[in-house]
Design an enzyme around this catalytic site. Structure first.
Site, PDB file in Angstrom:
ATOM      1  CG  ASP A 184     -23.691  11.555  56.562  1.00 31.76           C
ATOM      2  OD1 ASP A 184     -24.125  10.942  55.542  1.00 31.76           O
ATOM      3  OD2 ASP A 184     -22.782  11.351  57.422  1.00 31.76           O
ATOM      4  CD  GLU A 185     -23.856  10.343  50.745  1.00 30.25           C
ATOM      5  OE1 GLU A 185     -23.056  10.334  49.829  1.00 30.25           O
ATOM      6  OE2 GLU A 185     -24.077   9.161  51.314  1.00 30.25           O
TER       7      GLU A 185
HETATM    8  P1  TTP Z   1     -22.273   7.087  56.849  1.00 30.13           P
HETATM    9  O1  TTP Z   1     -21.752   8.676  56.222  1.00 30.13           O
HETATM   10  O2  TTP Z   1     -21.941   5.949  56.000  1.00 30.13           O
HETATM   11  O3  TTP Z   1     -21.428   6.996  58.250  1.00 30.13           O
HETATM   12  P2  TTP Z   1     -21.118   7.896  59.423  1.00 30.13           P
HETATM   13  O4  TTP Z   1     -21.451   9.486  59.097  1.00 30.13           O
HETATM   14  O5  TTP Z   1     -21.689   7.411  60.632  1.00 30.13           O
HETATM   15  O6  TTP Z   1     -19.399   7.717  59.436  1.00 30.13           O
HETATM   16  P3  TTP Z   1     -18.236   8.291  58.366  1.00 30.13           P
HETATM   17  O7  TTP Z   1     -17.573   9.396  59.105  1.00 30.13           O
HETATM   18  O8  TTP Z   1     -17.495   7.104  58.037  1.00 30.13           O
HETATM   19  O9  TTP Z   1     -19.056   8.960  57.459  1.00 30.13           O
HETATM   20  O10 TTP Z   1     -23.490   7.295  57.359  1.00 30.13           O
HETATM   21  C1  TTP Z   1     -24.674   8.334  57.962  1.00 30.13           C
HETATM   22  C2  TTP Z   1     -25.316   8.174  59.019  1.00 30.13           C
HETATM   23  O11 TTP Z   1     -26.384   7.108  58.494  1.00 30.13           O
HETATM   24  C3  TTP Z   1     -24.784   7.508  60.037  1.00 30.13           C
HETATM   25  O12 TTP Z   1     -24.157   8.384  61.124  1.00 30.13           O
HETATM   26  C4  TTP Z   1     -25.934   6.392  60.732  1.00 30.13           C
HETATM   27  C5  TTP Z   1     -26.494   6.142  59.398  1.00 30.13           C
HETATM   28  N1  TTP Z   1     -26.320   4.725  58.927  1.00 30.13           N
HETATM   29  C6  TTP Z   1     -27.419   3.679  59.279  1.00 30.13           C
HETATM   30  O13 TTP Z   1     -28.274   3.912  60.137  1.00 30.13           O
HETATM   31  N2  TTP Z   1     -26.949   2.473  58.985  1.00 30.13           N
HETATM   32  C7  TTP Z   1     -25.986   2.022  58.204  1.00 30.13           C
HETATM   33  O14 TTP Z   1     -25.430   0.931  57.587  1.00 30.13           O
HETATM   34  C8  TTP Z   1     -25.016   2.988  57.724  1.00 30.13           C
HETATM   35  C9  TTP Z   1     -23.849   3.122  56.608  1.00 30.13           C
HETATM   36  C10 TTP Z   1     -25.404   4.477  58.333  1.00 30.13           C
HETATM   37 MG    MG Z   2     -21.011  10.347  57.145  1.00 27.88          MG
END
Ligand code: TTP
Ligand code: MG
Length: 358
Positions: free
Chosen positions: A114-115
């Protein structure tokens, strides 16, 4: 002038579920393991923002999230909806978001599902680059019906910290001139590379914010953190010149498993390890790789203490048997007095290969 963007989807897995199941929108939502009425043994992958307001976050035991939900119910607030992850669906959305980025930038480095970092240097100014960032966000919104947060800065470090600065749906711009003032009040944990252990170590010395860390000389940071300390000296001043790498290749392939119950049954553990190694090997081949050099084994004890041990072979290996052999050698000390003097039961084991090649 370098202009680097970093985009990170908001509550990604949860947002995707809310997209596909509109009836869930606005309710506290957790994507992760089955809570099994509080007996579930996995963890939270992510929580949407209403669930985060209850204090639920990624990597929290799902049983604890369940208890939080029960407590909310007793207070008369909405309980949490728990759903299992659908990784293929998230990967499909991810591909389309990356495609949007590629239409706006000649150089995109995917940093995870997601990044991504993207180079906007061609825009020539922060104003122009910011306009492109707004366009990217708008397209993700109109085409995918999802929100992302974006950071824009002179390097990857500042772009990444900036994208996290205002969530959800944020756009944060940090120029090189603003960098030191922007970083100074942030908790040290916001610097990529400072994890929970370094955070605790620094807290004991009274160092909580980036500005506290700036009191140390380069040499002092090196004494504390080794070679990484020297780089850290630059990072906390917003300096970082590593280039974007277009070819995103998975740096590792791994699997892990939480056991149905905590155990020290060696036959069972070795069988699971054996299976996992075979699974890792199959996935390595499926992703187009043939070799690996580093084997990593992770162990989580019943009390949630988690340890990883890695071994790097002198030459790349290309057989699943070496993987099983090395993984067993790494796991053994956790099963006997060497790394497990109190004979704690195991909750989870994982196997991963790194330094993979074709
Ligand atoms: P992140 O970008 O860290 O979290 P997010 O997108 O859910 O929330 P934010 O708005 O703070 O960015 O992680 C992306 C995806 O990766 C998240 O939706 C689920 C997965 N993930 C896991 O499965 N385990 C974890 O410990 C983390 C940090 C993320
Ligand atoms: Mg995220």
């Amino acid at each position: 002038m370098r202009l680097i963007g970093h985009l990170d989807m908001d509550a990604f897995f949860a947002a995707a579920e809310e997209l596909d199941q509109p009836e869930l929108r606005g309710l506290p939502l957790v994507v992760g393991a089955d809570p099994e009425e509080g007996r579930g043994r996995g963890v939270v992958a992510t929580a949407n923002y209403p669930a985060r307001r209850y204090g639920i976050h990624s990597a929290m035991p799902i049983s604890r999230a369940w208890r939080v939900s029960e407590a909310a119910k007793r207070r008369g607030e909405p309980p949490v909806v728990f759903v299992r992850p659908r990784f293929r669906r998230y990967a499909e959305i991810s591909r389309r978001v990356m495609a949007i980025l590629r239409r706006h930038s000649p150089l995109v480095e995917e940093g995870g599902i997601d990044e991504a970092y993207f180079d906007l240097s061609f825009a020539g100014s922060y104003e122009e680059a910011a306009a492109i960032c707004r366009k990217i966000k708008a397209e993700i919104n109109s085409q995918e019906h999802l929100t992302a947060s974006v950071g824009l800065g002179p390097n990857k470090l500042l772009a990444k910290i900036a994208s996290d600065f205002k969530k959800p749906d944020g756009l944060t711009i940090v120029t090189q001139e603003e960098a030191e003032n922007f970083l100074a009040p942030l908790p040290v944990r916001k610097i990529p590379g400072i994890g929970p252990k370094s955070e605790t170590f620094l807290a004991r010395m009274g160092v909580a914010q980036v500005e506290d860390l700036k009191k140390f000389s380069r040499q002092e940071l090196q004494d504390m953190f080794g070679k990484w300390g020297r780089a850290l000296y630059d990072r906390i001043r917003g300096r970082h010149d590593s280039p974007l790498q277009e070819e995103y290749e998975p740096k590792s392939v791994g699997e892990q498993e939480t056991f149905g119950q905590d155990t020290l049954d060696l036959t069972f553990i070795f069988e699971r390890l054996w299976d996992m190694c075979r699974g890792v090997w199959r996935r390595l081949l499926a992703e187009g790789f043939r070799t690996y050099r580093t084997v990593v084994v992770t162990v989580r004890f019943a009390d949630f203490q988690t340890h990883s041990r890695a071994y790097t072979l002198p030459l790349p290996a290309q057989s699943p048997r070496t993987l099983v052999f090395e993984a067993m050698k790494l796991l053994m000390p956790f099963l006997d007095r060497r790394e497990n003097p109190r004979r704690k039961l195991l909750r989870l084991i994982g196997v991963r290969v790194e330094k993979i090649g074709k």
